[in-house]
Motif scaffolding. Structure first.
Motif, mmCIF file in Angstrom:
data_model
loop_
_atom_site.group_PDB
_atom_site.id
_atom_site.type_symbol
_atom_site.label_atom_id
_atom_site.label_comp_id
_atom_site.label_asym_id
_atom_site.label_seq_id
_atom_site.Cartn_x
_atom_site.Cartn_y
_atom_site.Cartn_z
ATOM 1 N N LEU A 197 -10.559 1.363 -0.285
ATOM 2 C CA LEU A 197 -9.169 1.156 0.118
ATOM 3 C C LEU A 197 -9.186 0.458 1.463
ATOM 4 O O LEU A 197 -9.688 0.997 2.443
ATOM 5 N N GLY A 242 -7.271 -1.035 4.541
ATOM 6 C CA GLY A 242 -6.036 -1.069 5.300
ATOM 7 C C GLY A 242 -6.166 -2.009 6.477
ATOM 8 O O GLY A 242 -7.092 -2.816 6.556
ATOM 9 N N GLU A 248 -3.621 6.053 10.058
ATOM 10 C CA GLU A 248 -3.664 5.163 8.891
ATOM 11 C C GLU A 248 -4.557 5.740 7.795
ATOM 12 O O GLU A 248 -4.198 5.718 6.612
ATOM 13 N N MET A 274 -3.333 6.683 4.035
ATOM 14 C CA MET A 274 -3.983 6.054 2.885
ATOM 15 C C MET A 274 -4.516 7.109 1.917
ATOM 16 O O MET A 274 -4.388 6.973 0.701
ATOM 17 N N SER A 310 -1.534 8.765 0.120
ATOM 18 C CA SER A 310 -1.009 7.865 -0.891
ATOM 19 C C SER A 310 -1.933 7.850 -2.116
ATOM 20 O O SER A 310 -1.480 7.894 -3.267
ATOM 21 N N TYR A 311 -3.239 7.841 -1.858
ATOM 22 C CA TYR A 311 -4.223 7.874 -2.944
ATOM 23 C C TYR A 311 -4.081 9.182 -3.740
ATOM 24 O O TYR A 311 -4.108 9.189 -4.972
ATOM 25 N N THR A 343 1.985 2.494 3.065
ATOM 26 C CA THR A 343 0.646 2.064 2.640
ATOM 27 C C THR A 343 0.707 0.862 1.698
ATOM 28 O O THR A 343 -0.250 0.565 0.989
ATOM 29 N N VAL A 345 -2.097 -1.727 1.751
ATOM 30 C CA VAL A 345 -3.469 -1.334 1.412
ATOM 31 C C VAL A 345 -3.927 -2.009 0.121
ATOM 32 O O VAL A 345 -3.217 -2.004 -0.879
ATOM 33 N N GLU A 399 -6.745 -2.174 -2.934
ATOM 34 C CA GLU A 399 -7.795 -1.383 -3.580
ATOM 35 C C GLU A 399 -8.832 -2.335 -4.161
ATOM 36 O O GLU A 399 -8.481 -3.294 -4.845
#
Length: 210
Positions: free
Chosen positions: A10, A12, A122, A126, A129-130, A190, A193, A195
């Motif tokens: 991930l 960012g 951050e 992240m 959010s994941y 996010t 971000v 992936e």
């Protein structure tokens, strides 16, 4: 098993999250010799061999998800190996067998020069959010030592509320229930971000070495 993220990167703005591999263990082990970090993470120092075993359990256990936090700027040029850009780690534990939607989140910015610069914030966003998108998490908890004011303050900025204080362990429990509104906010925070696939990112360097 929690191999869901074993190839996930991930990326960012400040931080990039990569799976915790055996290549990261020596640096991680070095960090954990610090008495300050042992105190902040309430952990005992392990031998290097134990740390390797721990890394394997992180990879294989179904109730843990962990990423190593790298400095995006240093890492993205591929100019430096992961272990030279490591700044900390971020973990999600599924602590309640009865409730798989509850995740306990833990962030450690081990490199002192990276603290207080938004890296932890951050990385935490992240990971949350994941967890919401990939693991079905709808509630987060964070347990933080009472003395760790910076961390408590950061989680409160991320909408966590203090729900309990344990005077025996001298820790505060903070909690966030992810309502639709919170979910939208989290995904907005996010949205930058990216992936990526860890193996594909690693290939060019590997090809050059052979």
């Amino acid at each position: 098993a929690m191999k869901i993220n074993e190839n996930t990167v991930l990326r960012g703005q400040r931080v990039t999250l990569v799976p915790y591999t055996s290549a990261h263990v020596p640096r991680y082990h070095e960090w954990m010799q610090s008495e300050e970090l042992q105190r902040l993470t309430a952990s005992e120092p392990l031998s290097l061999e134990q740390e390797y075993e721990m890394q394997r359990s992180w990879r294989d256990d179904a109730d843990k998800c962990t990423f190593i936090v790298l400095d995006t700027e240093r890492w993205s040029g591929q100019a430096c190996a992961d272990e030279d850009c490591m700044v900390g780690d971020v973990n999600l534990f599924l602590t309640d067998a009865e409730d798989p939607t509850l995740g306990e989140i833990e962030i450690m910015i081990a490199e002192p020069s990276y603290r207080g610069r938004g890296f932890g914030k951050e990385a935490t966003l992240m990971m949350m959010s994941y967890g919401v998108r990939n693991l079905g998490i709808t509630k987060f908890e964070a347990k933080i030592g009472q003395e760790n004011a910076a961390s408590i303050c950061m989680f409160k900025k991320l909408h966590f509320k203090e729900v309990a204080v344990n005077s025996v362990f001298q820790e505060v429990t903070l909690r966030l229930d992810v309502s639709d509104q919170e979910r939208r906010w989290l995904l907005e925070q996010t949205s930058h971000v990216e992936e990526k696939n860890y193996i594909e990112l690693k290939l060019p360097a590997g090809v050059l070495e052979t």
